[in-house]
Each structure stands twice: as C-alpha cells, then as structure tokens.
Design an enzyme around this catalytic site. Structure first.
Site, mmCIF file in Angstrom:
data_model
loop_
_atom_site.group_PDB
_atom_site.id
_atom_site.type_symbol
_atom_site.label_atom_id
_atom_site.label_comp_id
_atom_site.label_asym_id
_atom_site.label_seq_id
_atom_site.Cartn_x
_atom_site.Cartn_y
_atom_site.Cartn_z
ATOM 1 N N GLU A 63 -10.531 -12.441 5.543
ATOM 2 C CA GLU A 63 -9.777 -12.238 4.311
ATOM 3 C C GLU A 63 -9.393 -10.770 4.135
ATOM 4 O O GLU A 63 -8.271 -10.454 3.724
ATOM 5 C CB GLU A 63 -10.615 -12.728 3.118
ATOM 6 C CG GLU A 63 -9.991 -12.500 1.756
ATOM 7 C CD GLU A 63 -8.681 -13.239 1.545
ATOM 8 O OE1 GLU A 63 -7.998 -12.952 0.532
ATOM 9 O OE2 GLU A 63 -8.315 -14.091 2.381
ATOM 10 N N ASN A 108 15.355 -24.388 -4.756
ATOM 11 C CA ASN A 108 14.116 -23.894 -4.155
ATOM 12 C C ASN A 108 13.649 -24.947 -3.159
ATOM 13 O O ASN A 108 13.440 -26.098 -3.521
ATOM 14 C CB ASN A 108 13.048 -23.670 -5.232
ATOM 15 C CG ASN A 108 11.675 -23.410 -4.647
ATOM 16 O OD1 ASN A 108 11.548 -22.877 -3.548
ATOM 17 N ND2 ASN A 108 10.631 -23.782 -5.370
ATOM 18 N N GLY A 109 13.498 -24.557 -1.889
ATOM 19 C CA GLY A 109 13.055 -25.505 -0.867
ATOM 20 C C GLY A 109 13.908 -25.394 0.382
ATOM 21 O O GLY A 109 14.616 -24.408 0.585
ATOM 22 N N THR A 118 1.421 -25.774 -2.105
ATOM 23 C CA THR A 118 1.573 -25.334 -0.722
ATOM 24 C C THR A 118 2.023 -26.497 0.158
ATOM 25 O O THR A 118 1.357 -27.530 0.248
ATOM 26 C CB THR A 118 0.241 -24.761 -0.201
ATOM 27 O OG1 THR A 118 -0.244 -23.796 -1.144
ATOM 28 C CG2 THR A 118 0.421 -24.098 1.148
ATOM 29 N N GLU A 121 -1.064 -8.127 4.882
ATOM 30 C CA GLU A 121 -0.091 -8.496 3.851
ATOM 31 C C GLU A 121 0.470 -7.277 3.126
ATOM 32 O O GLU A 121 1.677 -7.187 2.887
ATOM 33 C CB GLU A 121 -0.763 -9.389 2.790
ATOM 34 C CG GLU A 121 -0.962 -10.833 3.186
ATOM 35 C CD GLU A 121 -1.623 -11.616 2.072
ATOM 36 O OE1 GLU A 121 -1.067 -12.633 1.652
ATOM 37 O OE2 GLU A 121 -2.697 -11.210 1.602
ATOM 38 N N LYS A 149 4.698 -15.795 -3.107
ATOM 39 C CA LYS A 149 3.418 -16.277 -3.605
ATOM 40 C C LYS A 149 3.169 -17.748 -3.291
ATOM 41 O O LYS A 149 2.130 -18.121 -2.787
ATOM 42 C CB LYS A 149 3.364 -16.051 -5.120
ATOM 43 C CG LYS A 149 2.058 -16.479 -5.779
ATOM 44 C CD LYS A 149 0.935 -15.542 -5.416
ATOM 45 C CE LYS A 149 -0.362 -15.902 -6.106
ATOM 46 N NZ LYS A 149 -1.476 -15.103 -5.570
ATOM 47 N N LYS A 167 -5.559 -9.283 3.922
ATOM 48 C CA LYS A 167 -5.079 -8.431 2.822
ATOM 49 C C LYS A 167 -4.446 -7.156 3.366
ATOM 50 O O LYS A 167 -3.408 -6.707 2.875
ATOM 51 C CB LYS A 167 -6.225 -8.086 1.864
ATOM 52 C CG LYS A 167 -6.702 -9.234 1.040
ATOM 53 C CD LYS A 167 -5.672 -9.651 0.000
ATOM 54 C CE LYS A 167 -5.856 -11.087 -0.408
ATOM 55 N NZ LYS A 167 -5.355 -12.063 0.539
ATOM 56 N N ARG A 209 7.727 -15.040 -6.469
ATOM 57 C CA ARG A 209 8.064 -16.185 -5.621
ATOM 58 C C ARG A 209 9.141 -15.859 -4.593
ATOM 59 O O ARG A 209 9.424 -16.672 -3.706
ATOM 60 C CB ARG A 209 8.549 -17.352 -6.488
ATOM 61 C CG ARG A 209 7.535 -17.850 -7.486
ATOM 62 C CD ARG A 209 8.110 -18.992 -8.312
ATOM 63 N NE ARG A 209 8.338 -20.153 -7.490
ATOM 64 C CZ ARG A 209 7.437 -21.110 -7.255
ATOM 65 N NH1 ARG A 209 6.233 -21.029 -7.790
ATOM 66 N NH2 ARG A 209 7.736 -22.142 -6.493
ATOM 67 N N CYS A 223 11.278 -19.818 -3.565
ATOM 68 C CA CYS A 223 12.220 -19.149 -4.462
ATOM 69 C C CYS A 223 11.824 -19.428 -5.909
ATOM 70 O O CYS A 223 11.000 -20.291 -6.191
ATOM 71 C CB CYS A 223 13.640 -19.636 -4.205
ATOM 72 S SG CYS A 223 14.157 -19.465 -2.487
ATOM 73 N N HIS A 248 -17.401 -10.566 24.045
ATOM 74 C CA HIS A 248 -16.513 -11.486 24.751
ATOM 75 C C HIS A 248 -15.060 -11.018 24.731
ATOM 76 O O HIS A 248 -14.152 -11.839 24.877
ATOM 77 C CB HIS A 248 -16.638 -12.893 24.149
ATOM 78 C CG HIS A 248 -18.018 -13.454 24.250
ATOM 79 N ND1 HIS A 248 -18.515 -14.018 25.407
ATOM 80 C CD2 HIS A 248 -19.020 -13.513 23.340
ATOM 81 C CE1 HIS A 248 -19.763 -14.408 25.202
ATOM 82 N NE2 HIS A 248 -20.090 -14.113 23.955
ATOM 83 N N SER A 252 -5.735 -24.941 -2.676
ATOM 84 C CA SER A 252 -4.457 -24.246 -2.838
ATOM 85 C C SER A 252 -4.427 -23.594 -4.212
ATOM 86 O O SER A 252 -4.664 -24.275 -5.217
ATOM 87 C CB SER A 252 -3.285 -25.226 -2.694
ATOM 88 O OG SER A 252 -2.077 -24.649 -3.121
ATOM 89 N N GLN A 253 -4.133 -22.309 -4.264
ATOM 90 C CA GLN A 253 -4.043 -21.609 -5.544
ATOM 91 C C GLN A 253 -2.940 -22.215 -6.401
ATOM 92 O O GLN A 253 -3.144 -22.547 -7.558
ATOM 93 C CB GLN A 253 -3.784 -20.120 -5.304
ATOM 94 C CG GLN A 253 -3.881 -19.252 -6.554
ATOM 95 C CD GLN A 253 -2.647 -19.263 -7.444
ATOM 96 O OE1 GLN A 253 -2.763 -19.289 -8.676
ATOM 97 N NE2 GLN A 253 -1.469 -19.267 -6.866
ATOM 98 N N TRP A 258 13.856 -16.131 -1.726
ATOM 99 C CA TRP A 258 13.073 -15.788 -0.537
ATOM 100 C C TRP A 258 13.807 -16.451 0.625
ATOM 101 O O TRP A 258 13.864 -17.665 0.715
ATOM 102 C CB TRP A 258 11.643 -16.310 -0.669
ATOM 103 C CG TRP A 258 10.745 -15.909 0.452
ATOM 104 C CD1 TRP A 258 10.036 -14.744 0.570
ATOM 105 C CD2 TRP A 258 10.426 -16.676 1.623
ATOM 106 N NE1 TRP A 258 9.311 -14.743 1.735
ATOM 107 C CE2 TRP A 258 9.537 -15.911 2.404
ATOM 108 C CE3 TRP A 258 10.824 -17.925 2.097
ATOM 109 C CZ2 TRP A 258 9.026 -16.360 3.619
ATOM 110 C CZ3 TRP A 258 10.323 -18.374 3.305
ATOM 111 C CH2 TRP A 258 9.431 -17.597 4.052
#
Length: 693
Positions: free
Chosen positions: A566, A118-119, A438, A573, A688, A570, A33, A2, A589, A433-434, A91
């Site tokens: 990746e 937030n959390g 995270t 997402e 995010k 994308k 966020r 959040c 396989h 981590s961006q 969120w």
C-alpha cells in the site's frame, strides 16, 4: 471514471450566470473522478432554439475562466424560468484530452441533441461505421459522439417519439457501461438520464414538502408487472400503490404524456456522486441499471428498459442523505488527502461506532447478522478487490484464517475474471470497494453470484451498485473520501474485516483470549493513530532527503507486508516515482540485487512473531551498504540503531499494527508529492472511481 452533473430548474427563475455557477460548482465537486478536460451545455443566449457548448482541456478552473471570457456571448444577465444545463469532467479513455474530444458531445452542427457520458461503449466502432454510411460526419475520437449521432438518426426514423422513447431506443443499441444525460433543442425544458453499469443519481429540491418517499416506475403496457399477460404466473401479490406527489404522478392509462396538477417550483440535480448534490438537497433517488429518468414540464418519471432476466421493481425510494457539507470541504488543510489522513482517528471510531461493546467484548455487524450461521458453514472465503481494497484483503487474511479456521483466498478482480475461477455454492465471496462501483470488482461479483455463492459487500458508499447487488455486507462508515489516493477508507476496510473475524470467532472458547486482546487493541487504536500523526514533521524531514530520488523500496513481512504494498502504491500514485513493496522473505530470491548505498529503502520491523526474520533481512540490507529508514515500535532502541532514520509507532496487537504502520507511509507519499510539485488530490492519468475495465 468521468463526472456528470446536470441541473434542471422548473418555475425557479435563475440568471444564466447562476446556472453556469451551479454547473461549475458541481463539476468541482466531481473533479476527483476525472480532470483531463471539462465542458458545459446550456440554452443559447437567444433562447431554446439553440444550445451553447463551452469546453476546455485541463481542470475545471480553466473551463470557468473560459466561460467568464465569453460572458458577453453567453449573456450572463439573461433569466430562465425553465432551463436544462448539463456538464461533464472527463477522464480520457477514447481520444486524447482536447477541446474536440471533450463532453458534451453533439449530434451535428445545429446541436439538436447533446449528451454527457460516463463509461465505455464497447460497440461504438460498429455504430460509428453504420452512421458514417448514413452520411453522419464525426469530429472527435470518442465513443460518446456515437451516442449523440445515433439518437439523431433514430429521431429521423421515429419523428413522433417522445424524448424519453428516443433515449430508450438509443440505449437499446449500446453495449458496455454508461451513464448518460441528454439535452435537446427539439425538447426544450426536458432532460432524460439513464444508466447501465455506471453510477447516476437524481437530487430533488422542491418548494413544497414531498408527499411520498417513493416514486413509481413506469413500464410500457405490455411489460407492466402489475398487468401480466394472459396465462402468466404471478409470484406473490402486486406491491401496494404508495401515495405519490404531483411531481411523481403515474397516469392511470399509462399514456406517454405526463400532466402536472399544480404549479409548484422544483429543481432537479443529476450527478455521478452525492458529493455534488448535497449542498443543494439531501433528497435523492439512486437510479438502477436500465432506468430512464425523464423530466418534462417539471415532472420526474422513471421508466424501465426491461431486459431478459431483470426483476421488475415497481418503485424507487427517495433516500435522505446523511452526508454533511463540511465532510466534502477541505477545511484548514491544503488538500483533501491531507485532511483525510488526519481524519483517521475519527474515521476509525465511526467504523466501530455501535458495533463493539468493549465491556462485554461483543461485536455486532447488523448488515451480516442473519447470514453469520450460513457463513460459518461455508467451504472457503474469497476476498476480491482492486488496488488499495485488494491490499486491505492482504492485511486481514492472516487474522481471518486464524479466527475463522477457514481457507481464505485473495484475488485481484481483473485476474480473477481472466482465469474463469471455479466458484461453488458453499463459497462466501467478499467484494471490497470504496466507491462500490469498481467495474472489475462488480463484474467478479456478478460472476460469483451467478454461480450461487453468498456475496458480501464491503463498501463506503450507501446505495452503490455493489451494495445493492450483494446479499449482505458491511458499510465501513469512513465518510466521503475525495482524494484520489485512498487513505482513511483503507484503514476502515481493515477494521471492518477485523470485526468480521471477531464475529466469526465469538463462539470459540479457545480463541477468547485472542479476541479479548484484539478488542482492547481496537479500543486504544484512535489514540495510537493520533500519536503516529504527531510525527508528521519528522516524516516531512525524511521526505526532503528522498524526494529527488528515482526509486524507493519498501520491505516488510507478516501483517506489515500489506503496508509495503500500500505504501508503494501511494508513492507511485502521488509522486510518479518508481516504488516497490517487497516481502522481506523474498529478499534473497532476487530483490537483494537492487540494494546499494544509493537506493532509498524503508523497512518495517515490529516486535511481532516475524521480528527475528525481519532483523535477518535488515542485516542483509545493511551488509550490502543499504541505508534503510526504519518504522519500528516505540522505545525499540536496539532496532532503531540499524537505520539511518527511524519512525516509531506505538505498540499494539500484531493484527492491528498494519493500521499504524501505514500512516507514516501515507504521510511520506503526501510530502514527497508536495516537494516534487505534484497535484496531491488529482494525480495524472488517474481517477477516483474506476467504472471501466
């Protein structure tokens, strides 16, 4: 997950409309966020004896519309010299998005205490059960409401406590991760903020220049590290007292009251991220876990909730942000994601700037320089991340193994924790981590640190928790990334890990030709990225052929396997289309059963050491009536004829090819999302910064 934003003005006259506009703008900066619902809490129109809450499901724009619809009730023209406003964009974790589940949450019908959070509070059910037994009635499904009602209960038991003491006693009962900002009718003009596990920072905008670059941390008399109890050992000498301004005065007798010695006006901004503050001030304090920041009579004080094993820091640095307001604006682009894709020629230069001497072929990473000898002696390297950050580890694993000649393990942080993985003192663990916040990655970091491993952080956010808790690290310098789907941070993470591999191999004579090849490839990389971006219109044409499909398969191997994963992430997402990244060697396989003339397939076939094997996979696909779109090297007409469409990327060193091949996938996912009518910057159900496990 959040976004929290709060604003306190002291001796700074503001109309109620100006205060609400500040809160709304702050939420819009934090909307990446979370965007399920949003709300604000301000003083009532009749004064500080009441708090007005305005909430709305949906994006912040809907909250803004609701506020303007209530302009008569909210008295836009009223002026406050001292005021506290709190705001939140949500969120959802506990309870569906709805007005009643939206923050701020209140302690009761009279709104004596309101809180934004937030959390996740993991013991909220126990707290709720206890409070219900005391007669408190809950109106929402959230964990946050338990915080608001708990502080009211604690106030009833401790009526003489200060606002800050009440918050400390409340947080002592909470388990889990949280960042909270509190407002109360019982303490008008005061604001208290605290954090544990979720990010929170304080911005300071003062009329006069700040006299100090630190703010002292206060402890209760029996926990003050500068006054140890009789018989205790003192490791080292106490830190010298720094010159402090009146706004940050510490009372010599450690009393609870804070006295202001002058009447300077000051404004404080509390936020989950610096992007919400930078347009107001660049002077910020990053709060540490268990810090409690209290604003009373315009004076900010920071107190510690000492917990067992916590190091008693004695001050917090006031940091000057280097972020520019232009970096968090869209400019001429339709979305932040599109802007960030097209910023990559500049962002990769920023990642390499000052770190590579192309003439001498030297690479210097200042953040890990003193630890390189220790890293060279290690048993193995562990690369741990989530989502896109995990894919950057996959993208560089092969090069790291080649240039370091060490075993390299890669792990998803959540799975790593589930297994109780053995960690040794001579391991070196990279945490990617961006955001640097995270939750799973941070938990894995603490797990490894407790077992004596060397911790290396790879983040894009200065002052983040992973930054602070790592022994050393590399800041990727990609610039602020607002779009929920990561783009430029991914390519900069690959570059940062590549540069680390070059540092590790600088004394290996046998590897010098390979190092030279990669360094020259890095020099040419920005221009090559520009050439790939020139194919945007061609990618858009391919997207028009694919956007109505239900599924997409992306195949490759070697250095481009990470691009497949990746690219598929994308697409998932942004477009909500099923997509799967497949290792081309695994085709026989199982995945080959999916191939027919209707299933869209993208294959990455570059002229590298696995080219022959990729061609075998391509021929197997076409033999089953597959009609693949190819990503291949510029001028490779022989490979291009096997595809229905072909996107060409410039030839580069094999280890850097993944940076070039991922950009068409970023562009494709963007155009698919636009054509399908999806919100590119705010995909549904996502946020995010993933600060909950």
């Amino acid at each position: 997950m959040c976004g929290i934003f709060a604003y306190l003005n002291h001796l700074t006259p503001k109309t109620r409309l100006e205060i609400l506009d500040l809160l709304i703008k702050g939420l819009k900066r934090l909307e990446y966020r979370g965007y399920d619902s949003a709300g604000v809490g301000i003083d009532g129109s009749s004064g500080t004896s009441e708090i007005s809450l305005v909430k709305s499901t949906g994006k912040v724009k809907l909250l803004e519309d609701r506020i303007h619809a209530l302009k008569d009730d909210l008295n836009f023209d009223g002026v406050h010299t001292v005021h506290v406003g709190i705001a939140h964009t949500r969120w959802a974790t506990h309870g569906a998005p709805s007005d009643v589940n939206c923050h701020p949450h209140r302690s009761g019908d009279k709104n004596e205490f309101v809180v934004v959070h937030n959390g996740i509070i993991t013991n909220y059910k126990d707290i709720k059960q206890f409070l219900e037994s005391k007669g408190h009635k809950f109106e929402s499904d959230t964990d946050t409401e338990a915080i608001a009602k708990l502080i009211k209960h604690i106030r009833s038991q401790n009526p003489k406590d200060s606002f800050r003491q009440l918050v400390e006693k409340t947080c002592a009962q909470l388990e889990g991760a949280f960042a909270c900002v509190f407002k109360s009718t019982l303490f008008p003009g005061e604001c208290v903020a605290t954090r544990r596990g979720s990010p929170l920072l304080v911005g300071i905008k003062a009329e006069s220049a700040l006299e100090s670059d630190h703010i002292p941390v206060q402890y209760s008399a029996d926990e003050d590290p500068s006054h140890p109890r009789h018989g205790t050992d003192i490791n080292g000498s106490p830190a010298p007292r720094k010159k402090t301004s009146a706004m940050f005065r510490m009372d010599p007798d450690h009393t609870e009251e804070i006295r202001v010695s002058d009447e300077d006006s000051v404004e404080y901004f509390f936020a989950s991220d610096a992007s919400a503050i930078i347009e107001h001030t660049n002077r910020v304090i990053f709060l540490e876990d268990d810090d409690v920041a209290a604003c009373k009579q315009g004076v900010l004080s920071i107190h510690r909730m000492i917990r067992e094993g916590a190091a008693p820091d004695v001050s917090r640095e006031i940091t000057t942000l280097k972020m520019e307001i232009q970096q968090i604006m869209k400019g001429n682009y339709s979305s932040f994601m599109q802007k960030e894709i097209f910023e990559q020629p500049e962002s990769v230069v920023n990642t390499m700037r000052g770190r590579i001497n192309y003439e001498l072929e030297q690479v210097t990473l200042g953040g890990i320089k003193s630890y390189v000898p220790e890293i060279r002696r290690c048993r193995r390297l562990l690369m741990i991340g989530c989502g896109t950050s995990y894919h950057s580890a996959i993208a560089t694993r092969q090069l790291l193994e080649e240039l370091t000649e060490l075993p390299v393990m890669i792990d998803l942080a959540s799975d790593f924790l589930d297994r109780n993985t053995p960690i040794f003192r001579d391991d070196v663990c990279f945490f990617i981590s961006q955001s640097g916040e995270t939750a799973d990655t941070l938990a894995a970091l603490r797990y490894c640190k407790a077992r004596g491993a060397l911790i290396v952080g790879i983040t894009n956010t200065v002052g983040s928790t992973i930054c602070r808790e790592s022994h050393c690290g590399v800041h990727i310098n990609a610039g602020p990334e607002i779009g929920v789907a990561s783009t430029k941070a991914y390519t900069s993470q690959i570059l940062s890990l590549t540069m680390f591999a070059l540092v590790m191999s600088e004394d290996r004579i046998s590897l010098q030709p390979r190092r030279s090849e990669i360094i020259q490839g890095l020099k040419a990389l920005p221009d090559m990225i520009r050439k790939v971006l020139e194919q945007d219109s061609k990618v858009q044409d391919i997207a028009k052929q694919l956007y109505e499909k239900r599924s997409l398969l992306i195949m490759g191997r070697g250095y481009n396997y990470a691009t497949c994963l990746e690219g598929a992430l994308k697409v998932k997402e942004l477009t909500y289309m099923h997509s799967e990244g497949i290792q081309a060697g695994e085709l026989k396989h199982g995945p080959l059963a999916l191939v027919d003339s209707e299933v869209p397939i993208i294959m990455i076939v570059m002229r590298d050491h696995v080219f022959t094997k990729c061609m075998n996979a391509l021929q197997q696909v076409t033999a089953r009536d597959g009609r693949p779109t190819l990503i291949c090297e510029e001028g490779d007409t022989e490979t291009a004829k096997w595809g229905m469409n072909c996107l060409e990327v410039p030839k580069s060193v094999d280890a850097l090819q993944g940076i070039l091949t991922v950009i068409p996938m970023q562009l494709l996912s963007y155009h698919l999302a636009v054509l399908r009518g999806c919100n590119v910057d705010c995909p549904r159900n996502l946020a995010k910064s993933v600060t909950v496990e």
